[in-house]
Motif scaffolding. Structure first.
Motif, PDB file in Angstrom:
ATOM      1  N   ARG A  52     -57.176 -24.243  -9.717  1.00 44.41           N
ATOM      2  CA  ARG A  52     -55.819 -24.418  -9.162  1.00 44.41           C
ATOM      3  C   ARG A  52     -55.082 -23.092  -9.030  1.00 44.41           C
ATOM      4  O   ARG A  52     -54.301 -22.907  -8.098  1.00 44.41           O
ATOM      5  CB  ARG A  52     -55.002 -25.342 -10.055  1.00 44.41           C
ATOM      6  N   ARG A  53     -55.328 -22.188  -9.975  1.00 47.30           N
ATOM      7  CA  ARG A  53     -54.620 -20.899  -9.946  1.00 47.30           C
ATOM      8  C   ARG A  53     -54.902 -20.178  -8.628  1.00 47.30           C
ATOM      9  O   ARG A  53     -53.991 -19.674  -7.968  1.00 47.30           O
ATOM     10  CB  ARG A  53     -55.073 -20.035 -11.139  1.00 47.30           C
ATOM     11  N   SER A  61     -53.756 -22.290  -5.441  1.00 46.59           N
ATOM     12  CA  SER A  61     -52.325 -22.275  -5.097  1.00 46.59           C
ATOM     13  C   SER A  61     -51.982 -21.110  -4.165  1.00 46.59           C
ATOM     14  O   SER A  61     -50.902 -21.088  -3.581  1.00 46.59           O
ATOM     15  CB  SER A  61     -51.483 -22.176  -6.371  1.00 46.59           C
ATOM     16  N   ARG A  62     -52.898 -20.169  -3.993  1.00 52.49           N
ATOM     17  CA  ARG A  62     -52.649 -19.052  -3.069  1.00 52.49           C
ATOM     18  C   ARG A  62     -53.219 -19.334  -1.673  1.00 52.49           C
ATOM     19  O   ARG A  62     -53.046 -18.531  -0.756  1.00 52.49           O
ATOM     20  CB  ARG A  62     -53.270 -17.764  -3.626  1.00 52.49           C
ATOM     21  N   ASN A 122     -49.927 -28.808   1.953  1.00 53.53           N
ATOM     22  CA  ASN A 122     -50.144 -28.402   0.566  1.00 53.53           C
ATOM     23  C   ASN A 122     -51.072 -27.198   0.495  1.00 53.53           C
ATOM     24  O   ASN A 122     -51.567 -26.712   1.515  1.00 53.53           O
ATOM     25  CB  ASN A 122     -50.748 -29.564  -0.226  1.00 53.53           C
ATOM     26  N   THR A 123     -51.297 -26.779  -0.731  1.00 45.47           N
ATOM     27  CA  THR A 123     -52.266 -25.709  -0.944  1.00 45.47           C
ATOM     28  C   THR A 123     -53.586 -26.348  -1.360  1.00 45.47           C
ATOM     29  O   THR A 123     -53.647 -27.535  -1.683  1.00 45.47           O
ATOM     30  CB  THR A 123     -51.793 -24.765  -2.063  1.00 45.47           C
ATOM     31  N   GLY A 131     -54.892 -25.811  -4.028  1.00 43.64           N
ATOM     32  CA  GLY A 131     -54.709 -26.137  -5.446  1.00 43.64           C
ATOM     33  C   GLY A 131     -54.099 -27.495  -5.673  1.00 43.64           C
ATOM     34  O   GLY A 131     -54.435 -28.169  -6.649  1.00 43.64           O
ATOM     35  N   ASP A 132     -53.194 -27.927  -4.783  1.00 48.10           N
ATOM     36  CA  ASP A 132     -52.538 -29.202  -5.064  1.00 48.10           C
ATOM     37  C   ASP A 132     -52.734 -30.249  -3.980  1.00 48.10           C
ATOM     38  O   ASP A 132     -52.039 -31.261  -3.970  1.00 48.10           O
ATOM     39  CB  ASP A 132     -51.041 -28.993  -5.354  1.00 48.10           C
ATOM     40  N   SER A 165     -60.096 -28.872   1.550  1.00 48.03           N
ATOM     41  CA  SER A 165     -59.823 -28.488   0.168  1.00 48.03           C
ATOM     42  C   SER A 165     -61.034 -28.648  -0.738  1.00 48.03           C
ATOM     43  O   SER A 165     -61.256 -27.835  -1.632  1.00 48.03           O
ATOM     44  CB  SER A 165     -58.671 -29.318  -0.386  1.00 48.03           C
ATOM     45  N   PRO A 171     -45.198 -24.167  -0.310  1.00 48.17           N
ATOM     46  CA  PRO A 171     -44.714 -23.119  -1.227  1.00 48.17           C
ATOM     47  C   PRO A 171     -43.633 -22.228  -0.598  1.00 48.17           C
ATOM     48  O   PRO A 171     -42.694 -21.803  -1.275  1.00 48.17           O
ATOM     49  CB  PRO A 171     -45.971 -22.291  -1.528  1.00 48.17           C
TER      50      PRO A 171
END
Lengths: 155, 671
Positions: free
Chosen positions: A28-29, A32-33, A43-44, A46-47, A56, B392
């Motif tokens: 996820r870290r 999220s980028r 979304n990313t 990560g999520d 994904s 984000p």
């Protein structure tokens, strides 16, 4: 019809296999980028909540493999950028034209503040000149009382 | 039947064009009969569009699969309710709904105001009918819902339709689009009045008062539509989110924001005769953002999961927007004299100034969302490079803006009209500020470290304090005078000035919603593959799979996973998430949620593992999310209070110059 349904079901549900292995804090870290480029969500990686997401899920597998191979976070992200371009990034890069994505909102706030400053300066009542003192105090008091009454009604 | 429907739309288009011409020519040439016939054409348009809509609904209910639209969006197995909702399930039908709602609004507006604003009404009618004609043009020709399936020259039918997406077969989704449209379309009426006032240079407050009420009603519909969509996403999509910053979601938020700004700044015009140009800009922006939102949903300009299939109609919208914006800009610039402010700002520390900042921040939020939504398109057009602007980005830009807006929600009521002093502000702010700081300290003591969450909760305390003290101050005075108890005094206070205190209730609603939004900072989730009797933990909950069941009800095949929920070793609930597979091949999850005020436990049955032995369960804990829905009910209540006429008729006399002190040119004012 039922047989066809069962086949479709198998295809649909088999995608959900071993999902939990790919949803770890480490994946996820980095996820999220990265933007999920499935075109169905904003979304990313990560999520993204679609376990069988066609973008994904392989992206998470790739992150997991990269981490297993000892690659750094930046190197893994760079790999995605090389393949998909900078649209692979979840946030617009703060350079070149895309930096405008970040700068325009504060610039507009600044412009708005300048506009308010101009408006206040233009609309502000000038200070009452000394000549007013020449008006009879009783008259002034009457107007003041009237103004106070109006003000009490304002709200 | 399809011929009757299609002919109705063409006739409605003719009547709307006639209405525009009759109203304008009647007004210019002073021919009242033409003006009246223009108004009556509005009713004819309503009748014809209603007839066309009835035809489409009839075709959907009777499974008339000769119609391409019915075959594409309905099926014989759907319930009558969802067959009805298929009216707006596709591009053509939803545009017909747009046109029908507009015809209803137009008929009501013309009927209600034809006498009161008789000199403005021809232009109001013309503006409404220009927009009506635009949408009728689309559905009468390029996007007709009455197109039939044909082989060669012969009309044919398919045995059954594709049906509505199962995700859309949910009660909130059944009413979300029409409610949102009631908001979108309703903003046309204030816009029409604004245009009529510009054209006729109509001074006075009557029309702006009417416009404000229309805006308030449509704003309520828009709020309801947005919240229904959020509620649907939360309860249906299986990821627990209520807002995804999708372009189409953003498009619905943009006019809501500008309308909110208008509802605030219009008070300046009503009470002080100020900000007339700005209000024109806001009313027009709200309308054009509605049209832009409709265009974004339908044109394929931006990528969105909500968007209808790409169609060639974007060029129609572009032309319409360009002409409309051009005309409005011309009218405003040409009539700047008439839009001059009637009074001046007396102090920077005043309610008037706080409205300026409120508008600035609302507009900044609107701009940042619009900019983020369109930036990928702009970037690709300018540099050829595709850029992602995802959730984000929107969170990073809009959370600080949202928090500042929350702060202003509390500040506004504390600042007096005309002028405040630093001393009075210090006195007014001291206790709420202490309350905010104390709240943050208590949260920190309980281990909360999320900076935005702490600020948000602190500001919620601040705003709650300021609004509560406003209510208490007024109610105590009434209670002391009349001997009523405090609750009765609060009701009396609110009834005396429904607009002001209804507005405060809406502010409280926003605070309640912010509590819900802030809870997202503490979300928990996990995904597990689990068999019967397997357990796993999430937060304070222990979850045990009791069984895995499957079945077929003829309409879809289903899988259940009853999950026992334990807390501290004690079973507190059983949740049964479900997975469905429809005959069409579509699958959907039916999540199960244990809703509580402090947090929701949310389970999604995502599927089965490949060996068919284990269920894949996504479990989430969403703290405080219920407060978002509670906030909506408060917002609904507050807005309804605002719409109730006040018990005490308030008048806002404006300052006018009655004379000049001899030789000094110092105006002497009188109310």
């Amino acid at each position: 019809m039922l047989r066809a349904s069962a086949l479709v079901l198998l295809a649909a549900l088999a995608m959900a296999q071993v999902s939990s292995e790919l949803i770890t804090p480490e994946i996820r870290r980095i996820g999220s980028r990265l933007a999920c480029l499935c075109k169905s969500c904003k979304n990313t990686v990560g999520d993204c909540a679609m376990l069988a997401c066609h973008y994904s899920k392989p992206a998470r597998e790739r992150i997991r493999d990269g981490q297993a191979a000892g690659k750094s976070d930046d190197a893994i992200v760079a790999g995605f950028v090389t393949e998909h371009g900078r649209q692979a990034l979840a946030l617009p890069p703060n350079d070149g034209f895309s930096s405008l994505a970040w700068w325009m909102p504060p610039m507009m706030v600044g412009f708005g503040l300048a506009l308010i400053y101009w408006f206040i300066r233009r609309m502000r009542k000038p200070a009452v000149p000394a000549a007013v003192s020449a008006i009879d105090q009783k008259v002034l008091d009457r107007y003041k009382e009237s103004i106070e009454k109006d003000l009490a009604k304002l709200d | 039947m399809e011929n009757v429907g299609a002919l109705s739309l063409i006739l409605a288009l003719c009547f709307s064009v006639y209405s525009v011409l009759a109203s304008l020519i009647g007004q210019w040439k002073k021919r009242p009969f033409l003006v009246v016939s223009g108004e009556r054409s509005v009713y004819a348009v309503w009748g014809l569009v209603t007839l066309a809509s009835g035809m489409l609904v009839y075709a959907l209910q009777t499974d008339d699969f000769r119609l391409s639209y019915v075959a594409g969006h309905s099926s014989s197995t759907m319930s009558p309710l969802y067959k009805f909702t298929a009216w707006w399930g596709g591009q053509e039908g939803s545009l017909l709904l747009w046109a029908w709602i507009l015809s209803c609004y137009a008929a009501v507006a013309v009927y209600l105001h034809r006498h009161k604003f008789c000199h403005m009404m021809p232009y109001v009618t013309a503006t409404l009918m220009v927009v009506q004609a635009f949408f009728l043009l689309l559905i009468a020709f390029p996007l007709s819902p009455f197109e039939v399936l044909a082989v060669g020259k012969e009309v044919t039918a398919v045995p059954d339709g594709r049906g509505l997406n199962p995700l859309l077969q949910y009660w909130t989704m059944a009413i979300h689009p029409p409610t949102l449209y009631l908001g979108y379309v309703g903003f046309v009426v204030p816009f029409a009045f604004a245009m009529a006032s510009l054209i006729t240079r109509t001074p006075g407050d009557a029309w702006i008062h009417t416009t404000r009420r229309w805006t308030l009603v449509t704003w309520l519909f828009q709020s309801t539509g947005i919240l229904l969509g959020a509620g649907w996403a939360y309860a249906v999509l299986g990821w627990g989110g209520y807002w995804g910053w999708d372009p189409v979601e953003n498009a619905s938020l943009l006019p809501w924001i500008t309308a909110t700004a208008f509802l605030h700044s219009v008070m300046m015009q009503e009470k002080k005769g100020m900000m007339k140009v700005w209000n024109m800009v806001l009313v027009s922006s709200t309308f054009f953002l509605c049209i832009l939102g409709t265009a974004l949903t339908r044109s394929g300009i931006v990528q969105s999961v909500h968007a209808f299939a790409q169609s060639p109609i974007s060029r129609y919208f572009t032309i319409f927007l360009a002409l409309g914006i051009g005309l409005v800009v011309y009218l405003i610039l040409d009539r700047l004299d008439y839009l001059k402010s009637e009074s001046q700002l007396e102090s920077v520390l005043s309610r008037e100034s706080s409205f300026l900042f409120n508008n600035l921040i609302l507009l900044a939020s609107c701009f940042s969302i619009l900019w983020g939504t369109l930036f990928p398109v702009i970037s690709e057009a300018v540099t050829g490079e595709k850029i992602s602007v995802d959730a984000p980005y929107f969170n990073r830009v809009n959370i600080p803006i949202g928090l500042f807006l929350l702060f202003l929600t509390g500040v506004g009521p504390l600042i007096a009209w005309r002028r405040s002093s630093f001393e009075s502000l210090k006195k007014a702010f001291l206790m709420p500020a202490i309350g905010a700081v104390l709240t943050m300290l208590v949260l920190a003591a309980f281990g909360v470290r999320h900076p935005y969450a702490m600020i948000s909760f602190g500001l919620c305390a601040f705003v709650t304090w300021t609004i509560t003290s406003e209510f208490l101050k007024g109610a105590s005075a009434i209670a002391a005078k009349s001997g009523q108890n405090l609750i009765a005094a609060m009701v009396e206070l609110t009834h005396r000035n429904t607009r002001r205190y209804g507005g405060y209730i809406v502010h409280v609603a926003i605070v309640i919603m912010f509590i819900g939004f802030t809870g997202a900072a503490f979300n928990l989730d996990t995904t597990k593959e689990v068999g019967i009797n397997d357990t796993f933990k999430l937060g304070r909950y222990e979850l045990k799979i009791k069984d895995l069941k499957s079945g077929n009800n003829g309409h879809y095949k289903w899988w259940h996973a009853p999950v026992e929920v334990y807390q501290d070793g004690r079973q507190i609930h059983t949740l049964t998430p479900e997975q469905r597979l429809y005959a069409t091949g579509d699958s959907s999850s039916v999540v199960d949620i244990r809703r509580r005020l402090h947090e929701d436990l949310y389970l999604n049955f995502a599927g089965m593992t490949a060996d068919g032995q284990k269920a894949v369960i996504q479990a989430y804990v969403f703290p405080l999310v219920t407060w978002i829905w509670v906030g909506y009910w408060a917002l609904l209540f507050g807005t309804i209070v605002c719409l109730i006429p006040s018990k005490v008729k308030l008048q806002f006399p404006k300052t006018k110059v009655v004379g000049v002190v001899s030789g000094k040119e110092t105006p002497v004012a009188q109310s």
